[in-house]
Design an enzyme around this catalytic site. Structure first.
Site: not given
Length: 280
Positions: A2-3, A52, A127, A171, A268
């Protein structure tokens, strides 16, 4: 995977369903039994996301950290009237269930599901790159991302998908926002101008909140205008799944008519227009 808008939308659903209450927390599957026991019977204060990564803050300084990964699913649903007393039956391998008499949220197949303290929350978020869905401040600064991009020989397409550079972009947004600004995805990051990066960031800040509101990725201006107008009228229309270049390999570009190209980059599928995306 999931974005980022999906995680922010899920955080909002969890907040609406359980924020400020003391829901039951369990692990029907058993793999998260210890963690569930630490959270059960405590107040769920708020849910929030960065990129995410999803966090659910409970009382006593405990936070539930979830990363859905590639196959994780988490739905927040109303409890049917016939199941109010006993709760909905458990279907499949449910790692975590948060429930009360009104709602149930079943988590299946996450990459990470842990109870962490505030120090670990700061480490996990630290991070990540800046998140376009978060307010800009010293910890969420787009200039930090650009400094990394400007030093890199990796392609812009790769860098936009690196969560340590830019958090939450997947993506579809990657392909579409580069098309929107006529930027070639295979140019090295160090050749990306500061002004071009600002266009990318500002556009993501503009587009991604609509993904949170509607649950759909919208990148075409006409679709966005129609959706915005419908929302102003109090309507919640079904958003068409239409894009400019994503998954349109070999088809004509909606802007210039040139052929949309495709290449696998870092595992991708990347799509871009071979005609109008030549900007350097």
């Amino acid at each position: 995977m999931p974005e980022g808008h999906t995680l922010h939308r899920l955080a909002g659903a969890l907040d609406t369903a359980f924020g400020g209450t003391t829901p039951d927390v369990s692990s029907p599957q058993g793999r998260f039994a210890e963690g569930a026991a630490l959270l059960d019977g405590t107040v769920l204060e708020q849910a929030w996301a960065h990129g995410k990564l999803l966090f659910v803050d409970f009382a006593d300084g405990r936070t539930l950290y979830v990363h859905l990964g590639l196959i994780g699913k988490w739905f927040v649903l109303p409890v049917p009237p016939e199941h109010v007393e006993l709760g909905p039956p458990v279907l499949g391998e449910v790692r975590l269930r948060i429930a009360d008499e009104r709602h149930v949220a079943d988590l299946r197949g996450p990459m990470a599901c842990q109870v962490v303290d505030q120090e670990e929350v700061l480490r996990l978020v630290g991070r990540q790159g800046p998140d376009p869905l978060q307010p800009v401040d010293e910890r969420n600064d787009p200039d930090t991302a650009y400094r990394t991009i400007a030093r890199s020989g990796r392609t812009v397409a790769e860098l936009l998908m690196d969560q340590t550079v830019l958090a939450g972009v997947g993506n579809i947004y990657r392909c579409e926002v580069l098309w929107r600004h006529r930027l070639h995805p295979l140019k090295p990051g160090r050749s990306l101008k500061r002004s071009s990066w600002q266009l990318i960031w500002d556009d993501l800040v503009h587009l991604m909140p609509w993904g949170v509101r509607t649950g759909s990725i919208i990148t075409l201006d006409d679709v966005l205008a129609d959706t915005a107008a419908a929302w102003e009228r109090g309507e919640r229309p079904q958003v068409p799944r239409e894009f400019a270049v994503y998954q349109r390999d070999g088809m004509p570009c909606l802007r210039c008519g040139a052929t949309v190209r495709h290449k696998v980059v870092a595992g991708r599928n990347l799509f871009w227009c071979g005609g109008c995306q030549r900007r350097t």
